[in-house]
Design an enzyme around this catalytic site. Sequence first.
Site, PDB file in Angstrom:
ATOM      1  N   ARG A  44      -3.026   9.518  16.319  1.00  0.00           N
ATOM      2  CA  ARG A  44      -2.344   8.289  16.720  1.00  0.00           C
ATOM      3  C   ARG A  44      -2.106   8.245  18.222  1.00  0.00           C
ATOM      4  O   ARG A  44      -1.951   7.176  18.800  1.00  0.00           O
ATOM      5  CB  ARG A  44      -1.028   8.115  15.961  1.00  0.00           C
ATOM      6  CG  ARG A  44       0.018   9.147  16.239  1.00  0.00           C
ATOM      7  CD  ARG A  44       1.276   8.899  15.438  1.00  0.00           C
ATOM      8  NE  ARG A  44       1.943   7.690  15.881  1.00  0.00           N
ATOM      9  CZ  ARG A  44       2.454   6.778  15.061  1.00  0.00           C
ATOM     10  NH1 ARG A  44       2.344   6.921  13.765  1.00  0.00           N
ATOM     11  NH2 ARG A  44       3.064   5.720  15.528  1.00  0.00           N
TER      12      ARG A  44
ATOM     13  N   GLU B 103      -4.950   7.373   7.203  1.00  0.00           N
ATOM     14  CA  GLU B 103      -4.117   8.579   7.222  1.00  0.00           C
ATOM     15  C   GLU B 103      -4.877   9.698   6.518  1.00  0.00           C
ATOM     16  O   GLU B 103      -5.760   9.453   5.694  1.00  0.00           O
ATOM     17  CB  GLU B 103      -2.790   8.344   6.498  1.00  0.00           C
ATOM     18  CG  GLU B 103      -1.753   7.626   7.323  1.00  0.00           C
ATOM     19  CD  GLU B 103      -0.373   7.686   6.668  1.00  0.00           C
ATOM     20  OE1 GLU B 103       0.457   8.493   7.119  1.00  0.00           O
ATOM     21  OE2 GLU B 103      -0.145   6.933   5.711  1.00  0.00           O
TER      22      GLU B 103
ATOM     23  N   LYS C 230       2.499   4.522   1.275  1.00  0.00           N
ATOM     24  CA  LYS C 230       2.850   5.106   2.577  1.00  0.00           C
ATOM     25  C   LYS C 230       2.867   6.613   2.394  1.00  0.00           C
ATOM     26  O   LYS C 230       3.728   7.162   1.729  1.00  0.00           O
ATOM     27  CB  LYS C 230       4.229   4.612   3.043  1.00  0.00           C
ATOM     28  CG  LYS C 230       4.743   5.312   4.306  1.00  0.00           C
ATOM     29  CD  LYS C 230       3.925   4.917   5.509  1.00  0.00           C
ATOM     30  CE  LYS C 230       4.430   5.638   6.761  1.00  0.00           C
ATOM     31  NZ  LYS C 230       4.016   7.056   6.812  1.00  0.00           N
TER      32      LYS C 230
ATOM     33  N   GLU D 145       0.830  -1.205   0.000  1.00  0.00           N
ATOM     34  CA  GLU D 145       0.000   0.000   0.000  1.00  0.00           C
ATOM     35  C   GLU D 145       0.863   1.252   0.000  1.00  0.00           C
ATOM     36  O   GLU D 145       2.011   1.229   0.467  1.00  0.00           O
ATOM     37  CB  GLU D 145      -0.899   0.018   1.250  1.00  0.00           C
ATOM     38  CG  GLU D 145      -1.763  -1.216   1.428  1.00  0.00           C
ATOM     39  CD  GLU D 145      -2.301  -1.357   2.839  1.00  0.00           C
ATOM     40  OE1 GLU D 145      -2.030  -0.471   3.677  1.00  0.00           O
ATOM     41  OE2 GLU D 145      -2.973  -2.366   3.121  1.00  0.00           O
TER      42      GLU D 145
ATOM     43  N   ARG E  14      -1.693  10.100  10.966  1.00  0.00           N
ATOM     44  CA  ARG E  14      -2.494   8.909  11.268  1.00  0.00           C
ATOM     45  C   ARG E  14      -3.824   9.342  11.881  1.00  0.00           C
ATOM     46  O   ARG E  14      -3.868  10.217  12.754  1.00  0.00           O
ATOM     47  CB  ARG E  14      -1.723   8.034  12.273  1.00  0.00           C
ATOM     48  CG  ARG E  14      -2.365   6.677  12.593  1.00  0.00           C
ATOM     49  CD  ARG E  14      -2.046   5.682  11.516  1.00  0.00           C
ATOM     50  NE  ARG E  14      -2.485   4.326  11.877  1.00  0.00           N
ATOM     51  CZ  ARG E  14      -1.692   3.388  12.407  1.00  0.00           C
ATOM     52  NH1 ARG E  14      -0.418   3.664  12.662  1.00  0.00           N
ATOM     53  NH2 ARG E  14      -2.164   2.190  12.662  1.00  0.00           N
TER      54      ARG E  14
END
Length: 513
Positions: A237, A266, A212, A210, A217
């Site tokens: 996060r 994200e 990045k 996937e 987050r």
Amino acid sequence: MLLSELVTATEAVAATSSRLQKVAALAGVLRELDAEEIAPAIGFLTASPRQGRLGVGWRGLSNLAVEHADAPTLSVLDVDAALDRLAATAGAGSTDARRRALETLARRATGPEWDFVVRVILGELRTGALEGVLLDAIARAAERDGATVRRAAMLSGDLGETAGIALTGSADDLADVGLRVGRPVQPMLASTASSVAAAMTAVGTDVSVEYKLDGARIQVHLDRTRPDGEDVGVYTRSLADVTHRVPELVDAVRALPAERLILDGETLSLDDDGSPRPFQDTMARFGSETAAAIALRPWFFDILHVDGRDLIDEPLRARLETLERVVGDLRMPGIVTADPEAAEEFARGALAAGHEGVMVKAIDSPYTAGRRGKGWLKVKPVLTFDLVVLAVEWGSGRRSGMLSNLHLGARDPDGAFGEPGGFVMVGKTFKGMTDATLRWQTEHFPTIETHRTASAVHVRPETVVEIAIDGVQRSSRYPGGVALRFARVKSYRCDKRAVEADTIDALRALLRG
């Protein structure tokens, strides 16, 4: 319970390097807590008071000049109530009011108790009693299964609440702690791999690859059954609630075809041409209390719950199938493949699109909340590590009068190169800083100052900075035996806590690579 009993326990913990002895000392004091003392005591033991930020810094604490009590009389609840009053103090005259409240508390405390309280407030309790040790102590004190205690802590996101259930409830109460829509859960974390091929070797040939993103987050909860209409929650996060700051994310989630959801993903801000904006733009948007011209866009890469069904124990393959159905084009771009060439080609496409790299994930892995497992590996073309600022030197020349050169530390969880739970210095850098970064450093670091030398401001080890490096080299200059090569600042990570920083072992592993 008297505060002095906690102080004695933490002194015993700090005096030994044995994990078993640390657990025993903590378990002994945990058994003696009354029910209402458990959450405050856990906050003290982790140097994370349940009140959160108190508006008190090192300077305000160091300027107090009072005589301490000769004998211990303060209880755990006395100190908790005093911190409640500090947290509630705001507005005109709040600085003087906090000082008076601190003076009152300091006079009631003995010298060792006050030293303990100061370190709790500043987040510097350095006993080596990290969360894992404390979880084992809770399990022993409560005579509960350690794995069940750890799972409850991960899923509740609250160590104090978990301790309360373990110590006062039944085994079934503890086992029943699960995902609850509306209560954020500790996110699963990723380790680092040097290449896509290395990542596939580590996690297995059948993988999900996937994008990045260089974003922030987010964990999103949707519950349309709530009677108050507050149906969406957005969390960072670190589990901070930022719902009111991100209305565009709230709207995007409300449009999804489900009644109750927990999603992991994200968010990133984009330029008009669809290319990603710098990470600082995204974080500036996160920090704004009002809507801004820069809009955020969500991408989701995992789903933990949907309409009464918990998914964290199901394999990633099944979670991705459900995710695709629920979020549609809000899913993080990715492929499932066993072909290294296809994975490499996808990674090149991610870089061409302006993203950091890729995540390589074991397709059959469960969602291990709160853990940095080997099932998820991030691959970036430039090595980056999250380190902690230990001190900052004053600049010279064009940077005169500004805090410039960073002293960087890696986390040393076991105390192999210093104090357990502390940080070991691995290098310095003044590179990669914009004028705006220099101004921010000069304003920020004095607010968390612990002391000064002629050339540097030493600070509480709590500010995480992402550092790009070309590698590491052996060094006799630093205790960890390793030094960064060509280190430069990539970005400050205000969304991360110091306990999430990379370890000295992660850097030393590069020497073998």
